[in-house]
Design an enzyme around this catalytic site. Structure first.
Site, short mmCIF file in Angstrom:
data_model
loop_
_atom_site.label_atom_id
_atom_site.label_comp_id
_atom_site.label_asym_id
_atom_site.label_seq_id
_atom_site.Cartn_x
_atom_site.Cartn_y
_atom_site.Cartn_z
N ASP A 37 16.72 16.74 19.26
CA ASP A 37 15.35 16.95 19.15
C ASP A 37 14.56 16.57 20.50
O ASP A 37 15.18 16.38 21.48
CB ASP A 37 15.01 15.78 18.19
CG ASP A 37 13.66 16.14 17.37
OD1 ASP A 37 13.95 16.58 15.86
OD2 ASP A 37 12.81 16.26 17.84
N ASP A 63 15.64 21.01 23.79
CA ASP A 63 14.60 21.81 23.46
C ASP A 63 15.47 23.19 23.07
O ASP A 63 15.93 23.80 23.95
CB ASP A 63 13.53 22.08 24.55
CG ASP A 63 12.52 23.14 24.15
OD1 ASP A 63 12.77 23.74 23.15
OD2 ASP A 63 11.44 23.18 24.92
N VAL A 64 15.46 23.42 21.79
CA VAL A 64 16.30 24.61 21.34
C VAL A 64 15.80 25.89 21.97
O VAL A 64 16.71 26.96 21.80
CB VAL A 64 16.44 24.52 19.89
CG1 VAL A 64 17.12 23.42 19.35
CG2 VAL A 64 15.05 24.79 19.04
N ASN A 90 18.18 23.69 12.34
CA ASN A 90 17.06 23.16 11.62
C ASN A 90 15.82 22.87 12.31
O ASN A 90 14.83 23.16 11.58
CB ASN A 90 17.32 21.85 10.98
CG ASN A 90 16.19 21.03 10.59
OD1 ASN A 90 15.83 21.37 9.34
ND2 ASN A 90 15.60 20.01 11.18
N TYR A 156 5.25 32.68 11.40
CA TYR A 156 6.46 31.94 10.92
C TYR A 156 7.29 32.69 9.66
O TYR A 156 8.42 32.64 9.82
CB TYR A 156 5.73 30.79 10.15
CG TYR A 156 6.71 29.71 9.44
CD1 TYR A 156 7.61 28.82 10.09
CD2 TYR A 156 6.94 29.83 8.11
CE1 TYR A 156 8.15 27.89 9.29
CE2 TYR A 156 7.65 29.06 7.44
CZ TYR A 156 8.45 27.94 7.91
OH TYR A 156 9.37 27.19 7.36
N ILE A 189 8.80 21.25 0.88
CA ILE A 189 9.34 19.95 1.23
C ILE A 189 8.35 19.08 1.81
O ILE A 189 7.69 19.39 2.89
CB ILE A 189 10.80 19.94 1.97
CG1 ILE A 189 11.69 21.16 1.38
CG2 ILE A 189 11.24 18.67 1.86
CD1 ILE A 189 12.09 20.79 -0.14
N THR A 191 7.24 16.93 4.13
CA THR A 191 7.68 16.23 5.72
C THR A 191 6.72 16.25 6.56
O THR A 191 5.46 17.00 6.06
CB THR A 191 8.86 17.49 6.39
OG1 THR A 191 8.07 18.62 6.56
CG2 THR A 191 10.11 17.71 5.36
#
Ligand code: NAD
Length: 257
Positions: A37, A63-64, A90, A156, A189, A191
């Site tokens: 993360d 950092d992906v 994720n 998105y 969801i 979050t």
């Protein structure tokens, strides 16, 4: 329970929300956890909490959207734990919420860099380790919006559509290596991502906005992170050994209509 006993599982975006729940449930089921993360404080605290329960867990700042960071961290996970068996892609962001003709190139690219390139980089650099382990499981967080449209968040939805088909392509490429690749498609969801999305959409009464979103789901309410985490545990475990290229919908019936 020991549904994923001793499997080394990388969870990206593990600090908050769905990733956090995935890490907790996988650890409960015997996995060894690598948490990736950007939120170092929360990620480190989660690793310490999991360790206190007797689980093996370690946090990496990754950092992906940076290939170099991803490659370095995945190689470090393999060196630390001795193997990699499961990758949960994720990490993701909602990004700009405007009609397509108002989105800037920069806003578009930012979402694709994390939600699409992040999945590509993590998959690319996990594959050599999964091959070495003679098989494994990659679980990609897509969305209901990787299957159906909605009149908001254009970058998105494009990113989640890409993730749906990247999953199937990689399922076919790596089936002969016994590497399974599946996508998970959550409805809403509750979050920090959804909370921020509702606020950014102009909601002043957040409870009322939440009730409106609840009603989009035939079951009458939003899901909770554990609803997704249990699906991820299933796909990570050998219970799903004949499952690849599939779309696991966990959406309270949202897409059934
Ligand atoms: P969240 O915002 O609550 O948590 C996302 C986590 O990812 C955070 O810990 C954040 O720090 C981390 N992150 C963000 N950018 C990162 C980067 N570049 N590198 C590494 N980590 C990064 O989000 P969430 O709601 O838990 O969503 C998790 C995934 O599930 C996302 O891919 C999202 O698109 C997908 N999803 C969520 C919902 C929902 O309703 N919450 C629905 C469908 C799909």
């Amino acid at each position: 329970m020991n549904r994923v006993g001793n499997k080394v599982c990388i969870v990206t975006g593990a600090a908050l929300g769905i990733g956090n729940a995935c890490a907790r449930r996988l650890a409960e089921e015997g996995a060894r956890l690598a948490l990736f993360d950007l939120d170092d404080q929360t990620g480190t605290a989660l690793a310490a909490e999991l360790q206190a329960t007797g689980a093996e867990a370690r946090y990496w700042h990754v950092d992906v959207s940076s290939e170099r960071a991803v490659q370095g961290a995945i190689d470090a996970v393999a060196a630390h734990f001795g193997a990699v068996h499961v990758l949960v892609n994720n990490a993701g962001i909602a990004g700009a919420n405007k009609p397509t003709h108002e989105i800037s190139e920069e806003e578009w690219d930012r979402v694709q860099a994390i939600n699409v390139k992040g999945v590509f980089f993590c998959t690319k650099h996990a594959i050599p380790h999964l091959r070495k382990a003679q098989g494994g499981s990659i679980i990609n967080l897509s969305s209901i919006y990787g299957l159906v449209g909605a009149a908001d968040l254009p970058p998105y939805h494009a990113s989640k559509g890409a993730v749906t088909l990247m999953t199937k392509t990689d399922a076919l490429f790596y089936a002969s290596d016994r590497i399974r690749v599946n996508s998970v498609h959550p409805g809403f969801i509750w979050t920090p991502l959804v909370d921020a999305h509702l606020r950014a959409s102009g909601a002043t009464d957040i409870d009322a906005a939440r009730r409106e979103v609840d009603q989009l789901h035939p079951l009458g309410h939003m899901g909770e992170p554990d609803d997704i985490a249990w699906g991820v545990v299933y796909l990570a475990s050998d219970e799903s050994k004949f499952v690849t290229g599939s779309e696991l919908l966990i959406d309270g019936g949202y897409t059934a209509r």
